[in-house]
Design a protein around this motif. Structure first.
Motif, PDB file in Angstrom:
ATOM      1  N   THR A   1     -41.875  23.169 -20.237  1.00 59.00           N
ATOM      2  CA  THR A   1     -40.503  23.118 -19.703  1.00 59.00           C
ATOM      3  C   THR A   1     -39.672  24.293 -20.225  1.00 59.00           C
TER       4      THR A   1
ATOM      5  N   LEU B   1     -37.094  18.438 -15.310  1.00 60.30           N
ATOM      6  CA  LEU B   1     -38.386  17.868 -15.727  1.00 60.30           C
ATOM      7  C   LEU B   1     -38.343  16.406 -15.324  1.00 60.30           C
TER       8      LEU B   1
ATOM      9  N   LEU C   1     -42.137  19.720 -12.604  1.00 55.73           N
ATOM     10  CA  LEU C   1     -41.042  20.629 -12.934  1.00 55.73           C
ATOM     11  C   LEU C   1     -40.470  21.086 -11.601  1.00 55.73           C
TER      12      LEU C   1
END
Ligand code: KG4
Ligand code: ZN
Length: 342
Positions: A259, A140, A149
């Motif tokens: 994430t 991230l 990402l």
């Protein structure tokens, strides 16, 4: 063929993509012998953001001194170096050119190979100073210019699986901070205020229900600014601490939830969080809590605070991997302000 033919594997790395001039000496790719960072923040503060022309001038003034200081502090002689690494992009073109020109001149004068590095790859490789990277891995990346990402199958392989459609997370922090009267860059101060307030404003969490891994922060930013302006027009006083806490809660929730989902879908072994916004205490705490609860087998690495912001040590670490893959540039290397990571 390896570029490392000398007794020690030493790289001199240079970073000048934005508002820090930085030079480092790295040994074996994971040991920092020196990492000089000359920040220009005081010069940009009064303008409320980085002024490209001012940044270039500062880099010119600082670069030679930083190179000398990095070698001195590392106790390394020029003859002992195996290569020079430099940030090729992304960043401000004038700022990048100063580092690139210095690196090219140094490489030519000392007959050293030149290794170009993507600044965002550098941010990821800051984590390799904590422990070796293990693949497949997810990163991230949260900085003033990027929110991405990145999926990595192996060293030096990058697949951007999601990114911001508008503002970067750090950019949103800086813009919202300005409305609260905080000095640039306001991420750190806003983070401190957020810890003293409550999430009472219920700001939007954009793109949470969508299956992709993209982000959007401009709606949150507008919602924040509108709320503050409406209150000002009515002469109503809003709690600054609660405003900061509500803004941060929204950013953190979106970043963490996407994430975590990306790590599940891609079945990664490691998760790295990097970039200037990775210094955010609320984000660090929330991500480590969620990883521990939901992704028990995933190892989270967040670089120490001094390696989250822009620095040359991270460029040296990424350069080491590039060098092993034979990614060497010649003296025609140019700055690429919008260099992509794939
Ligand atoms: O990676 P970086 O040093 O420079 C870029 O490549 O952009 O990131 C700078 C950004 C700024 O927007 C700054 O406000 C933000 O990182 N930042 C933070 C914190 N510390 C720095 N944002 C949120 N919380 C923090 N503690
Ligand atoms: Zn950066």
């Amino acid at each position: 063929m390896s570029i490392f033919k000398k007794k020690r594997k030493l790289i001199l790395a240079i970073e000048s993509s934005c508002d820090e001039t930085s030079v480092a000496v790295i040994e074996d790719g994971d040991s920092i012998l020196s990492n000089i960072v000359a920040s220009q923040i005081l010069s940009h503060k009064r303008f409320g953001g980085v002024v490209p022309e001012v940044a270039s001038r500062h880099h010119v003034e600082q670069i030679t001194w930083c190179m000398e200081e990095a070698l001195l502090e590392a106790e390394v002689k020029t003859e002992e170096l195996s290569a020079v690494a430099v940030t090729e992009g992304p960043g401000l073109v004038g700022a990048l050119l100063i580092g690139i020109t210095a690196a090219k001149a140094f490489a030519w004068a000392n007959d050293l190979p030149l290794i170009p590095v993507n600044h965002m790859a550098g941010h990821i490789y800051a984590a390799s100073f904590v422990k070796p990277l293990v693949f497949p891995m997810m990163a991230l990346l949260v900085s003033g210019g990027h929110t991405e990402l990145v999926y990595m199958k192996e060293h030096g392989s990058y697949e951007i699986i999601g990114e911001t459609r508008d503002d970067a997370a750090g950019e949103a922090y800086d813009k919202v901070g300005r409305v609260l009267g905080l000095a640039y860059p306001s991420g750190k101060e806003l983070d401190e205020l957020a810890h003293q307030g409550q999430d009472t404003f219920d700001f939007p969490r954009a793109m949470m229900r969508e299956a992709n891994f993209d982000f959007s922060f401009s709606g949150l930013k507008s919602s924040f600014i509108n709320r503050v302006h409406n209150a000002e027009q009515k002469g109503e006083a809003l709690d600054r601490l609660d405003l900061a806490a509500s803004f941060q809660a929204s950013v953190v929730e979106v970043l963490v939830s996407k994430t975590i989902r990306a790590c599940q879908e891609y079945e990664v072994k490691q998760l790295v969080m990097a970039g200037g916004v990775a210094a955010n205490q609320g984000l660090r705490a929330a991500l480590s809590r969620e990883v521990a609860e939901v992704l028990r087998d995933v190892d989270l690495i967040v670089p120490p605070l001094r390696l989250c912001g822009d620095n040359a040590a991270m460029i040296g670490a990424a350069a080491f991997v590039a060098a092993e893959k034979g990614q060497i540039a010649d003296l025609s290397l140019n700055a690429d302000p919008s260099l992509v990571l794939e």
